[in-house]
Design an enzyme around this catalytic site. Structure first.
Site, PDB file in Angstrom:
ATOM      1  N   HIS A  77       0.833  -1.212   0.000  1.00  0.00           N
ATOM      2  CA  HIS A  77       0.000   0.000   0.000  1.00  0.00           C
ATOM      3  C   HIS A  77       0.876   1.275   0.000  1.00  0.00           C
ATOM      4  O   HIS A  77       2.071   1.199  -0.253  1.00  0.00           O
ATOM      5  CB  HIS A  77      -0.992  -0.044   1.175  1.00  0.00           C
ATOM      6  CG  HIS A  77      -1.640  -1.401   1.312  1.00  0.00           C
ATOM      7  ND1 HIS A  77      -2.653  -1.810   0.491  1.00  0.00           N
ATOM      8  CD2 HIS A  77      -1.352  -2.466   2.118  1.00  0.00           C
ATOM      9  CE1 HIS A  77      -2.985  -3.069   0.810  1.00  0.00           C
ATOM     10  NE2 HIS A  77      -2.220  -3.490   1.778  1.00  0.00           N
ATOM     11  N   GLU A 114      -2.126   0.271   7.995  1.00  0.00           N
ATOM     12  CA  GLU A 114      -1.257  -0.792   7.494  1.00  0.00           C
ATOM     13  C   GLU A 114      -0.093  -0.204   6.682  1.00  0.00           C
ATOM     14  O   GLU A 114       1.040  -0.680   6.773  1.00  0.00           O
ATOM     15  CB  GLU A 114      -2.063  -1.762   6.626  1.00  0.00           C
ATOM     16  CG  GLU A 114      -1.238  -2.928   6.108  1.00  0.00           C
ATOM     17  CD  GLU A 114      -1.954  -3.740   5.050  1.00  0.00           C
ATOM     18  OE1 GLU A 114      -3.156  -3.491   4.811  1.00  0.00           O
ATOM     19  OE2 GLU A 114      -1.313  -4.617   4.449  1.00  0.00           O
ATOM     20  N   HIS A 169       2.904  -6.989   4.462  1.00  0.00           N
ATOM     21  CA  HIS A 169       1.515  -6.606   4.729  1.00  0.00           C
ATOM     22  C   HIS A 169       1.125  -7.017   6.141  1.00  0.00           C
ATOM     23  O   HIS A 169       1.821  -7.784   6.798  1.00  0.00           O
ATOM     24  CB  HIS A 169       0.561  -7.322   3.750  1.00  0.00           C
ATOM     25  CG  HIS A 169       0.663  -6.829   2.351  1.00  0.00           C
ATOM     26  ND1 HIS A 169      -0.259  -5.983   1.779  1.00  0.00           N
ATOM     27  CD2 HIS A 169       1.596  -7.061   1.396  1.00  0.00           C
ATOM     28  CE1 HIS A 169       0.102  -5.716   0.528  1.00  0.00           C
ATOM     29  NE2 HIS A 169       1.227  -6.355   0.269  1.00  0.00           N
ATOM     30  N   GLU A 247       1.857 -11.707   5.640  1.00  0.00           N
ATOM     31  CA  GLU A 247       0.763 -11.022   6.346  1.00  0.00           C
ATOM     32  C   GLU A 247       1.111 -11.196   7.819  1.00  0.00           C
ATOM     33  O   GLU A 247       0.913 -12.263   8.405  1.00  0.00           O
ATOM     34  CB  GLU A 247      -0.594 -11.651   6.016  1.00  0.00           C
ATOM     35  CG  GLU A 247      -1.035 -11.449   4.572  1.00  0.00           C
ATOM     36  CD  GLU A 247      -1.650 -10.072   4.300  1.00  0.00           C
ATOM     37  OE1 GLU A 247      -1.717  -9.232   5.222  1.00  0.00           O
ATOM     38  OE2 GLU A 247      -2.054  -9.834   3.139  1.00  0.00           O
TER      39      GLU A 247
END
Ligand SMILES: [Zn+2]
Length: 283
Positions: A77, A114, A169, A247
């Site tokens: 992101h 995040e 992430h 993740e």
């Protein structure tokens, strides 16, 4: 691309589970569309920092064990994505489907995004890897820009001929879910096929080091023993170098959110990731 007006819609991405999650209540298609993502800001070379000293004593390797190795770190992101919905929602071809160029990512319930988490962890990881001799590139140069698109994030790893690439992430699932998982590519009859096996080895090395280094459990809601394989992520489908996603946990889980907000824990995460990468990359 950076001058798009703020949109009320932009905030949604921070509320809806955006990252890698099978969050109950969010339709699968919507999640897929939001999962990995980014527009066209260009990437950059790695952040150098003062040489990392964050190596656990019991892991002390040779002075520069990663000399000659190239690692691409993709901080998921970007902090500016929420103000550029048109740019990040543009559809790009990830071979198995069309997906948004990038997404905003998720956040903790207290509002720690995040994108900020992935940026901080990635910078720490870059510093450690460089201190061990690796050449490191990041796919974005700040946490205030937009994107880049998932297609470009993959291209940066390919163009760098990376020995390993990792996309960082954290998930946004339901609050009772917890734990981390590693995502690896599947064969799709496409460019990633030749590196599916190497990516699986990389994923297992990082899975083991992450668990040992952070103490976080395997995901309670995705994959098997912290490992998941997917064919819908552009960052993996388009990679021609060994690549995985981590993740790191569930930002919507209170316990994990508290850890992620702690810089010391983010350093533990970075050290664990470095150890996993090094384990895979060692001759
Ligand atoms: Zn994410």
């Amino acid at each position: 691309m950076r001058a798009l007006p703020v949109s009320a819609l932009a905030a949604c991405g921070l509320i809806v589970s955006a990252c890698g999650g099978a969050a109950p209540g969010v339709p699968a298609a919507d999640q897929m569309a939001r999962r990995d993502a980014g527009p066209t800001a260009s990437a950059t070379a790695g952040e150098a920092g003062p040489g990392g000293s964050a190596r656990p004593a019991d892991k002390a390797p040779a002075a520069r064990p990663l000399a000659g190795r190239v690692v691409v770190i993709d901080p998921g992101h970007n902090g500016g994505n929420a103000r550029a919905p048109k740019a990040i929602n543009r559809k790009v071809n990830v071979l198995t489907q069309w997906k948004a160029c990038d997404t905003t990512g998720t956040a903790t319930n207290s509002g720690y995004p995040e994108a900020a988490f992935t940026w901080d962890v990635s910078k720490r990881l870059a510093r450690i890897l460089k201190s061990r001799g690796a050449t490191v590139k990041l796919t974005r140069s700040s946490n205030t820009g937009v994107g880049p698109c998932i297609t470009e994030r993959a291209a940066i790893g390919n163009d760098s001929k990376a020995d390993a690439a990792i996309s960082v992430h954290a998930d946004g699932s339901s609050p009772g879910n917890r734990g981390f998982h590693v995502i690896m590519p599947k064969k799709i009859g496409g460019p990633v096929d030749p590196v599916v096996g190497a990516s699986a080895r990389l994923g297992k090395s990082v899975r083991d080091a992450f668990r040992e280094g952070t103490g976080l459990p395997y995901s309670t809601y995705i994959g098997d023993k912290g490992l998941d394989y997917r064919n819908d992520l552009g960052g993996l489908n388009l990679s021609t170098v060994p690549k995985i996603f981590i993740e790191a946990g569930n930002m919507r889980n209170a316990g994990e959110a508290a850890k992620f907000r702690d810089p010391k824990f983010r350093q533990r995460i970075a050290v664990a990731l470095a150890n996993g990468l090094q384990d895979y990359l060692r001759p």
